[in-house]
Enzyme design. Structure first.
Site, PDB file in Angstrom:
ATOM      1  N   SER A  56       0.841  -1.207   0.000  1.00 44.45           N
ATOM      2  CA  SER A  56       0.000   0.000   0.000  1.00 44.45           C
ATOM      3  C   SER A  56       0.874   1.255   0.000  1.00 44.45           C
ATOM      4  O   SER A  56       0.453   2.296  -0.504  1.00 44.45           O
ATOM      5  CB  SER A  56      -0.948   0.004   1.200  1.00 44.45           C
ATOM      6  OG  SER A  56      -0.208  -0.002   2.405  1.00 44.45           O
ATOM      7  N   ARG A  79      -9.655  -2.341 -19.023  1.00 44.90           N
ATOM      8  CA  ARG A  79     -10.342  -3.204 -18.055  1.00 44.90           C
ATOM      9  C   ARG A  79      -9.779  -3.015 -16.648  1.00 44.90           C
ATOM     10  O   ARG A  79     -10.417  -3.368 -15.661  1.00 44.90           O
ATOM     11  CB  ARG A  79     -10.216  -4.684 -18.459  1.00 44.90           C
ATOM     12  CG  ARG A  79     -11.023  -5.078 -19.672  1.00 44.90           C
ATOM     13  CD  ARG A  79     -12.512  -4.947 -19.445  1.00 44.90           C
ATOM     14  NE  ARG A  79     -12.989  -5.708 -18.307  1.00 44.90           N
ATOM     15  CZ  ARG A  79     -13.305  -7.001 -18.319  1.00 44.90           C
ATOM     16  NH1 ARG A  79     -13.224  -7.672 -19.443  1.00 44.90           N
ATOM     17  NH2 ARG A  79     -13.715  -7.623 -17.226  1.00 44.90           N
ATOM     18  N   SER A  89     -10.886   9.645 -29.381  1.00 51.07           N
ATOM     19  CA  SER A  89     -12.302   9.303 -29.556  1.00 51.07           C
ATOM     20  C   SER A  89     -12.621   8.984 -31.008  1.00 51.07           C
ATOM     21  O   SER A  89     -12.364   9.801 -31.900  1.00 51.07           O
ATOM     22  CB  SER A  89     -13.166  10.484 -29.105  1.00 51.07           C
ATOM     23  OG  SER A  89     -14.494  10.283 -29.508  1.00 51.07           O
ATOM     24  N   ARG A 169       0.031  -8.514 -17.526  1.00 48.84           N
ATOM     25  CA  ARG A 169       0.073  -8.303 -18.975  1.00 48.84           C
ATOM     26  C   ARG A 169       1.413  -8.627 -19.633  1.00 48.84           C
ATOM     27  O   ARG A 169       1.528  -8.528 -20.869  1.00 48.84           O
ATOM     28  CB  ARG A 169      -0.320  -6.858 -19.309  1.00 48.84           C
ATOM     29  CG  ARG A 169      -1.691  -6.452 -18.803  1.00 48.84           C
ATOM     30  CD  ARG A 169      -2.793  -7.337 -19.347  1.00 48.84           C
ATOM     31  NE  ARG A 169      -4.118  -6.871 -18.940  1.00 48.84           N
ATOM     32  CZ  ARG A 169      -5.258  -7.388 -19.371  1.00 48.84           C
ATOM     33  NH1 ARG A 169      -5.259  -8.408 -20.214  1.00 48.84           N
ATOM     34  NH2 ARG A 169      -6.419  -6.937 -18.946  1.00 48.84           N
TER      35      ARG A 169
HETATM   36  C1  LIG Z   1      -4.616 -13.461 -19.664  1.00 46.81           C
HETATM   37  C2  LIG Z   1      -5.897 -12.720 -19.436  1.00 46.81           C
HETATM   38  C3  LIG Z   1      -7.062 -13.155 -20.005  1.00 46.81           C
HETATM   39  C4  LIG Z   1      -8.267 -12.463 -19.782  1.00 46.81           C
HETATM   40  N1  LIG Z   1      -9.406 -12.903 -20.377  1.00 46.81           N
HETATM   41  C5  LIG Z   1     -10.573 -12.259 -20.163  1.00 46.81           C
HETATM   42  C6  LIG Z   1     -11.804 -12.712 -20.746  1.00 46.81           C
HETATM   43  O1  LIG Z   1     -11.837 -13.706 -21.468  1.00 46.81           O
HETATM   44  N2  LIG Z   1     -12.940 -12.020 -20.501  1.00 46.81           N
HETATM   45  C7  LIG Z   1     -12.956 -10.929 -19.675  1.00 46.81           C
HETATM   46  O2  LIG Z   1     -14.022 -10.342 -19.454  1.00 46.81           O
HETATM   47  N3  LIG Z   1     -11.826 -10.463 -19.135  1.00 46.81           N
HETATM   48  C8  LIG Z   1     -10.641 -11.087 -19.347  1.00 46.81           C
HETATM   49  N4  LIG Z   1      -9.489 -10.597 -18.780  1.00 46.81           N
HETATM   50  C9  LIG Z   1      -9.539  -9.359 -17.990  1.00 46.81           C
HETATM   51  C10 LIG Z   1      -9.572  -9.654 -16.479  1.00 46.81           C
HETATM   52  O3  LIG Z   1     -10.702 -10.398 -16.132  1.00 46.81           O
HETATM   53  C11 LIG Z   1      -9.558  -8.352 -15.664  1.00 46.81           C
HETATM   54  O4  LIG Z   1     -10.722  -7.607 -15.941  1.00 46.81           O
HETATM   55  C12 LIG Z   1      -8.379  -7.456 -15.985  1.00 46.81           C
HETATM   56  O5  LIG Z   1      -7.206  -8.211 -16.068  1.00 46.81           O
HETATM   57  C13 LIG Z   1      -8.258  -6.378 -14.894  1.00 46.81           C
HETATM   58  O6  LIG Z   1      -7.517  -6.893 -13.802  1.00 46.81           O
HETATM   59  P1  LIG Z   1      -8.037  -6.996 -12.302  1.00 46.81           P
HETATM   60  O7  LIG Z   1      -9.481  -7.300 -12.242  1.00 46.81           O
HETATM   61  O8  LIG Z   1      -7.080  -7.884 -11.532  1.00 46.81           O
HETATM   62  O9  LIG Z   1      -7.844  -5.667 -11.648  1.00 46.81           O
HETATM   63  P2  LIG Z   1      -7.736  -4.099 -11.730  1.00 46.81           P
HETATM   64  O10 LIG Z   1      -9.003  -3.545 -12.225  1.00 46.81           O
HETATM   65  O11 LIG Z   1      -6.463  -3.720 -12.401  1.00 46.81           O
HETATM   66  O12 LIG Z   1      -7.625  -3.821 -10.182  1.00 46.81           O
HETATM   67  C14 LIG Z   1      -6.459  -4.165  -9.424  1.00 46.81           C
HETATM   68  C15 LIG Z   1      -6.831  -4.993  -8.218  1.00 46.81           C
HETATM   69  O13 LIG Z   1      -7.705  -4.242  -7.381  1.00 46.81           O
HETATM   70  C16 LIG Z   1      -8.646  -5.114  -6.768  1.00 46.81           C
HETATM   71  N5  LIG Z   1      -9.999  -4.727  -7.206  1.00 46.81           N
HETATM   72  C17 LIG Z   1     -10.339  -3.860  -8.197  1.00 46.81           C
HETATM   73  N6  LIG Z   1     -11.669  -3.747  -8.289  1.00 46.81           N
HETATM   74  C18 LIG Z   1     -12.180  -4.569  -7.345  1.00 46.81           C
HETATM   75  C19 LIG Z   1     -13.508  -4.910  -6.948  1.00 46.81           C
HETATM   76  N7  LIG Z   1     -14.584  -4.390  -7.539  1.00 46.81           N
HETATM   77  N8  LIG Z   1     -13.659  -5.781  -5.954  1.00 46.81           N
HETATM   78  C20 LIG Z   1     -12.609  -6.331  -5.316  1.00 46.81           C
HETATM   79  N9  LIG Z   1     -11.312  -6.080  -5.648  1.00 46.81           N
HETATM   80  C21 LIG Z   1     -11.121  -5.199  -6.647  1.00 46.81           C
HETATM   81  C22 LIG Z   1      -8.299  -6.525  -7.208  1.00 46.81           C
HETATM   82  O14 LIG Z   1      -7.431  -7.094  -6.271  1.00 46.81           O
HETATM   83  C23 LIG Z   1      -7.576  -6.293  -8.516  1.00 46.81           C
HETATM   84  O15 LIG Z   1      -6.700  -7.362  -8.861  1.00 46.81           O
HETATM   85  C24 LIG Z   1      -8.279 -11.275 -18.979  1.00 46.81           C
HETATM   86  C25 LIG Z   1      -7.084 -10.836 -18.408  1.00 46.81           C
HETATM   87  C26 LIG Z   1      -5.906 -11.539 -18.629  1.00 46.81           C
HETATM   88  C27 LIG Z   1      -4.630 -11.007 -18.013  1.00 46.81           C
END
Ligand SMILES: Cc1cc2nc3c(=O)[nH]c(=O)nc-3n(C[C@H](O)[C@H](O)[C@H](O)COP(=O)(O)OP(=O)(O)OC[C@H]3O[C@@H](n4cnc5c(N)ncnc54)[C@H](O)[C@@H]3O)c2cc1C
Length: 202
Positions: A56, A79, A89, A169
């Site tokens: 943190s 995402r 845009s 990534r």
């Molecule tokens: C190899 C790969 C394949 C993927 N394939 C798909 C797919 O097929 N379909 C698809 O929809 N997406 C896919 N994704 C996207 C993935 O599901 C995540 O949306 C994206 O990687 C964002 O990462 P994240 O959710 O860890 O966190 P970020 O949004 O970067 O947030 C960072 C961290 O904060 C915490 N956090 C953030 N928001 C919340 C919350 N609301 N609640 C609790 N904790 C939270 C979590 O610990 C999270 O890891 C893929 C990603 C990867 C790397």
């Protein structure tokens, strides 16, 4: 219609000045060891935080990066939720009038496959131009643009989020295009703050 090909790139626009020193100052408040803080030991202290998983504290430092990539990759990047984003845009930019329409080809395909993609880009560019020429708005004409259309976005995130993005990534499972892009970003960030971005994490 001949189309223009863009190269993906990453540029550092802004970053917390002397990030390791700021992280050290913030972290030392936790242990009331502020009096031990020196520039010489800042790196060592940050490395200790990283090894302990006390992540943190690195959220106090932020970096703003500008990416040139394609719409498909940008869709993956946006995402991630703990960031601020400004993206070119396709609603407001008239690519036809401004000559801004470009495409990003993958690296790892044959020349024959590239030719197929270029033909697709040419066809999309021609359709876009015809639509705009017929009075259709850019925000509607964009529907004919493919996923590999070039885009630019500026992303600001704290160091913890950049670290998370880099871990996800640049992994083997990531899409090759985002892996290449975020590997470029990692190189920049490692160079600026190796204590955080080159850390061995538990
Ligand atoms: C190899 C790969 C394949 C993927 N394939 C798909 C797919 O097929 N379909 C698809 O929809 N997406 C896919 N994704 C996207 C993935 O599901 C995540 O949306 C994206 O990687 C964002 O990462 P994240 O959710 O860890 O966190 P970020 O949004 O970067 O947030 C960072 C961290 O904060 C915490 N956090 C953030 N928001 C919340 C919350 N609301 N609640 C609790 N904790 C939270 C979590 O610990 C999270 O890891 C893929 C990603 C990867 C790397």
């Amino acid at each position: 219609m001949k189309v223009s090909i863009a190269s993906p790139s990453v540029e550092l626009m802004a970053m917390t000045e002397n990030a390791a020193a700021l992280i050290t100052k913030a972290g030392r408040v936790c242990y009331k060891s502020e009096s031990h803080a020196t520039n010489a030991t800042a790196g060592e202290f940050v490395r200790k935080l990283m090894t302990a998983g006390h992540l943190s504290v690195i959220e106090h430092a932020v970096a703003t990066l500008k990416f040139v990539t394609d719409r498909g990759v940008s869709h993956e990047l946006v995402r991630h939720r703990i960031m601020s984003i400004s993206q070119e845009s396709t609603r407001y930019v008239n690519y036809d009038r401004r000559g801004l329409l470009q495409f990003v080809l993958p690296d790892d395909i044959t020349d024959a496959a590239k030719d197929i993609m270029i033909a697709q880009a040419e066809s999309a560019a021609a359709a876009y131009s015809q639509l705009v020429g017929a009075g259709v708005k850019a925000e509607v004409a964009r529907d004919v643009l493919p996923t590999f259309t070039k885009t630019e976005l500026v992303v600001t995130a704290n160091f913890r989020e950049w670290l998370h993005i880099i871990r996800l990534r640049t992994a083997k499972q990531a899409h090759p295009k985002i892996r290449r892009l975020i590997t470029m970003a990692k190189k920049i960030l490692v160079n600026k703050c190796p204590e955080v971005f080159d850390a061995e994490l538990v």
